[in-house]
Design a protein around this motif. Sequence first.
Motif, PDB file in Angstrom:
ATOM      1  N   TYR A 136      -8.184  10.796  -8.953  1.00 44.06           N
ATOM      2  CA  TYR A 136      -8.430   9.392  -8.619  1.00 44.06           C
ATOM      3  C   TYR A 136      -9.929   9.166  -8.555  1.00 44.06           C
ATOM      4  O   TYR A 136     -10.678  10.026  -8.095  1.00 44.06           O
ATOM      5  CB  TYR A 136      -7.783   9.035  -7.287  1.00 44.06           C
ATOM      6  N   GLN A 137     -10.336   7.991  -8.962  1.00 42.57           N
ATOM      7  CA  GLN A 137     -11.759   7.696  -9.023  1.00 42.57           C
ATOM      8  C   GLN A 137     -12.388   7.649  -7.621  1.00 42.57           C
ATOM      9  O   GLN A 137     -11.726   7.288  -6.664  1.00 42.57           O
ATOM     10  CB  GLN A 137     -12.010   6.381  -9.777  1.00 42.57           C
ATOM     11  N   ASP A 138     -13.643   7.997  -7.545  1.00 42.70           N
ATOM     12  CA  ASP A 138     -14.399   7.859  -6.299  1.00 42.70           C
ATOM     13  C   ASP A 138     -14.351   6.404  -5.837  1.00 42.70           C
ATOM     14  O   ASP A 138     -14.358   5.471  -6.638  1.00 42.70           O
ATOM     15  CB  ASP A 138     -15.869   8.257  -6.520  1.00 42.70           C
ATOM     16  N   GLY A 139     -14.326   6.245  -4.525  1.00 45.07           N
ATOM     17  CA  GLY A 139     -14.368   4.900  -3.955  1.00 45.07           C
ATOM     18  C   GLY A 139     -13.133   4.071  -4.270  1.00 45.07           C
ATOM     19  O   GLY A 139     -13.185   2.842  -4.293  1.00 45.07           O
ATOM     20  N   TYR A 140     -12.010   4.746  -4.477  1.00 47.75           N
ATOM     21  CA  TYR A 140     -10.781   4.069  -4.905  1.00 47.75           C
ATOM     22  C   TYR A 140     -10.468   2.850  -4.042  1.00 47.75           C
ATOM     23  O   TYR A 140     -10.118   1.788  -4.531  1.00 47.75           O
ATOM     24  CB  TYR A 140      -9.605   5.054  -4.835  1.00 47.75           C
ATOM     25  N   ASN A 141     -10.578   2.996  -2.725  1.00 51.80           N
ATOM     26  CA  ASN A 141     -10.132   1.931  -1.824  1.00 51.80           C
ATOM     27  C   ASN A 141     -11.216   0.917  -1.471  1.00 51.80           C
ATOM     28  O   ASN A 141     -10.990   0.031  -0.647  1.00 51.80           O
ATOM     29  CB  ASN A 141      -9.569   2.535  -0.531  1.00 51.80           C
ATOM     30  N   ALA A 142     -12.382   1.040  -2.092  1.00 44.86           N
ATOM     31  CA  ALA A 142     -13.509   0.185  -1.694  1.00 44.86           C
ATOM     32  C   ALA A 142     -13.201  -1.303  -1.874  1.00 44.86           C
ATOM     33  O   ALA A 142     -13.710  -2.140  -1.128  1.00 44.86           O
ATOM     34  CB  ALA A 142     -14.765   0.565  -2.476  1.00 44.86           C
ATOM     35  N   TYR A 143     -12.328  -1.641  -2.826  1.00 44.18           N
ATOM     36  CA  TYR A 143     -12.022  -3.062  -3.063  1.00 44.18           C
ATOM     37  C   TYR A 143     -11.396  -3.700  -1.830  1.00 44.18           C
ATOM     38  O   TYR A 143     -11.460  -4.917  -1.660  1.00 44.18           O
ATOM     39  CB  TYR A 143     -11.093  -3.220  -4.276  1.00 44.18           C
ATOM     40  N   LEU A 144     -10.780  -2.897  -0.990  1.00 41.45           N
ATOM     41  CA  LEU A 144     -10.166  -3.469   0.213  1.00 41.45           C
ATOM     42  C   LEU A 144     -11.237  -3.954   1.188  1.00 41.45           C
ATOM     43  O   LEU A 144     -11.168  -5.068   1.706  1.00 41.45           O
ATOM     44  CB  LEU A 144      -9.256  -2.429   0.880  1.00 41.45           C
ATOM     45  N   GLY A 145     -12.242  -3.119   1.420  1.00 38.30           N
ATOM     46  CA  GLY A 145     -13.348  -3.551   2.267  1.00 38.30           C
ATOM     47  C   GLY A 145     -14.056  -4.765   1.676  1.00 38.30           C
ATOM     48  O   GLY A 145     -14.414  -5.706   2.380  1.00 38.30           O
ATOM     49  N   THR A 146     -14.224  -4.736   0.362  1.00 40.58           N
ATOM     50  CA  THR A 146     -14.885  -5.850  -0.329  1.00 40.58           C
ATOM     51  C   THR A 146     -14.126  -7.158  -0.085  1.00 40.58           C
ATOM     52  O   THR A 146     -14.718  -8.184   0.274  1.00 40.58           O
ATOM     53  CB  THR A 146     -14.944  -5.566  -1.843  1.00 40.58           C
ATOM     54  N   GLY A 147     -12.816  -7.118  -0.283  1.00 38.49           N
ATOM     55  CA  GLY A 147     -12.000  -8.319  -0.109  1.00 38.49           C
ATOM     56  C   GLY A 147     -11.980  -8.794   1.338  1.00 38.49           C
ATOM     57  O   GLY A 147     -12.048  -9.996   1.615  1.00 38.49           O
ATOM     58  N   ILE A 148     -11.894  -7.865   2.248  1.00 40.75           N
ATOM     59  CA  ILE A 148     -11.835  -8.218   3.670  1.00 40.75           C
ATOM     60  C   ILE A 148     -13.172  -8.805   4.128  1.00 40.75           C
ATOM     61  O   ILE A 148     -13.224  -9.806   4.841  1.00 40.75           O
ATOM     62  CB  ILE A 148     -11.428  -6.976   4.489  1.00 40.75           C
TER      63      ILE A 148
END
Lengths: 483, 483
Positions: free
Chosen positions: B266-278
């Motif tokens: 899985y790519q690095d920073g996979y879940n970062a979009y969640l913080g971005t959206g929040i």
Amino acid sequence: MKLFEPVHINAMRLENRIVLPAMVTRLSGEDGLVNQDIIDRYVRLAKGEPGLIVIEAMAIHGAKSGQLLRLSEDRFIDGHRELLRRMRAAGPSKVVPQIIHFLKLSKSGWRQKPMDLGREEIRLIVRQYGEAAGRARRTGYDGVELHMAHAYTVSSFLSRRNLREDEYGGSLENRMRLMSEILIEVRRVVGADFPMGVRFDGEECITDGYGLDDSAEMALRMAKLGADWVSISAGGKFEDAVHKPGQAIYPYTGYSGDRCMPPRGYQDGYNAYLGTGIKAHLNRHGHSTPVITTGKIRTAEMAERLLATGQADLIGMARTLLADPDWPKKVRAGREDRVVRCISINVCKALDENFKKVRCYLWPRGSLHAPESADVTAPAWPESGSALRVFEEPKGHVRLSWSAARDPEGLYGYWVERSADGGPWEIVSAVRADMHTTFQDSTAVAGVAYRYRVRAYDLAGNKSPASNVVETALALPVLSERA
Amino acid sequence: MKLFEPVHINAMRLENRIVLPAMVTRLSGEDGLVNQDIIDRYVRLAKGEPGLIVIEAMAIHGAKSGQLLRLSEDRFIDGHRELLRRMRAAGPSKVVPQIIHFLKLSKSGWRQKPMDLGREEIRLIVRQYGEAAGRARRTGYDGVELHMAHAYTVSSFLSRRNLREDEYGGSLENRMRLMSEILIEVRRVVGADFPMGVRFDGEECITDGYGLDDSAEMALRMAKLGADWVSISAGGKFEDAVHKPGQAIYPYTGYSGDRCMPPRGYQDGYNAYLGTGIKAHLNRHGHSTPVITTGKIRTAEMAERLLATGQADLIGMARTLLADPDWPKKVRAGREDRVVRCISINVCKALDENFKKVRCYLWPRGSLHAPESADVTAPAWPESGSALRVFEEPKGHVRLSWSAARDPEGLYGYWVERSADGGPWEIVSAVRADMHTTFQDSTAVAGVAYRYRVRAYDLAGNKSPASNVVETALALPVLSERA
């Protein structure tokens, strides 16, 4: 808009960058022949003028299945010629069939897996892909798309869950062997000038499944073996599917199914990062194979942004075009406001799951196809007004009710729009005019000031003026008693 | 770098933006008391000087569990005071405990669910959160983090899978009620000036689970009720976990567990979009509550980019800091090249799953903590050279072998670096020096020209010169016979 710039893909010229990806319709019979329902469905879709239409997956072999088109023998070709003839008369879309191989399923829940196949069976699959692609060419189709996504044979070989220990499993290279052999064989059969694309998963979305690291390499391999496009899907696997006793397992019932067709609650363009990552990897290695990005892309703004920032080359929209086949024409004419927008409640998916003819929940009751109308008169509220009212319910919902609008031609539905804390108006849902003049919003939360309004729309997309605006603001919770 | 700019969070000043999120260690006994292993682990982590250390989840109630710290009675406070005293002596990190409530589990696979709880039990949970937070303050901790993520009580109420039909379920508002009551109660108990944060899931990553639409509203509610930070995790749910007969179900065994601690592939920073959206949602509604983004963030470049583009306020790194607690100090000193980088093979997670003491696979054999060393002599290759050799194996793997390096202090490991098609050198894996001088690359694919080299590193992070470079290029597959 870049979305409406033509693009050349091998011998095809697409008039725009909008693609209808393959979408199960369950409109064919078990005989696998093109029938009138199939023709009507695709003619309707062709009238909307997307650049490319991919006809739903059709079998390359004779294995038993439910309602499924076939291209497994020459006798199926005539039906496809007629379908194609009718579609070409309806609009300029290029048309390619998606061809598929699937393994055996039993209603007991058993399913055949890659490790159950002998070498001869693998060679047969390769040959059958080639033969079916050859039939696609002889039919007159503009190209062919190879189904290598979701729960089906080639995807199961590509999977990290492929447990074969010979040269068809284990390493990434070996998992890619069947895919590679099929690409080589299809290209050998159809020749260099026949557009050949691949649909596959950018991520499996299952435990121990593959992610972007692997799928980027897969796309690169496809490019090297002459794929003219890669169309990126996600999930849709058997591994996390729910088996209902007595039914063949349906591969879109687990989380990977949600990711394949993201329902309400998931952000628009959820899977776009997969296309972005794959395109970057292709480009780094000197390939410019067009990437089709899909997954809950609803608006022209998002489609255009993905193209403009180089994250995608074409935009695939399945449910969006099912809800309103005229999306491309309406957007091109600057009338996106007339689009009947998919609300992602996945009734279409539930119909597929239950082996029923797939239609959009938003369509008028009983229609097997999206409506068409040249009406120019907008719906109107009754003389007494729209009478929109709001109720805050004890269960934490906000409930709206309003007066029925009227339209000379017949109403189609209502858009419920909401503005939160003074922000822009956003469509919360569509409500079918033949069913309700009420709506329950279970996503409204306390402490936010909401305004709601409703508009009626008719079959042609004409809209009534907005209703009166109502407001609600639930108080934030307090501890009802000292805990 | 923005990563090293101090930040104020309520009464806390963090020296940098690096956060160690709560991470199970299984170092405590079943008595729930702080012991020497716990102290040693957190002192080691404190020496690396992250801005904030969140001590692993500790129970607010007396329910039976495995090895788990507790803050459920005043008698636990002394141990925490000693832990805190030792950590403060080791470095400037601020320290907060994470406090948790969990429902009952049985080895039969049965588990208690939100709908099994009566009103009195819910009220008790609210009170216990308040009491434990009060103990955190009395201990002298710098703040408290409320665990509302993964498979535990509050997250199960927040879930779309919460089936309660009273005011604690159904609508989003009702699913948020327990969370809201806890925040109100904790703030009442600890006062306005005591930092209080929340860890919760930005997405459940299960079928019919919630996504960003809901989690953005949850974060907004937390902000309105005075949360001083929100720390975003993903997945880790029971719903898709695999039940092993005779064991309590472990909530990180399904895809949602993969998403919680993204493994290789899985790519690095996979879940970062969640913080971005929040963060975007909070800002749109006028809140600037700091957002801690986590999920396979490995490099200073990615951390800095997330901060610089306003997608995150702080960067959480669990496995990254487990592998090398000195990441913050090394990066601050411009020596990221000395970092022992997590390779995401999740041995730490497997240890947790099997109720064993959690350690990093990369650490020297037998160590319960990351090594420390002031050695300045780099490892060297033997006089005969590094003798790196490459073998292409029939199973589609590339195999490397090399000569053992030497180091006066003792070797730690080898970095295997790969360059694909002339691209930059990238770390493919670490190899433990006490185990191997070989490596098998199962992600190398045909048709790409790879170069490999190896470097030895010692306990202090000193590196040997690069080995000789070897090259390999597997030929693309061809159809072995006409299919």
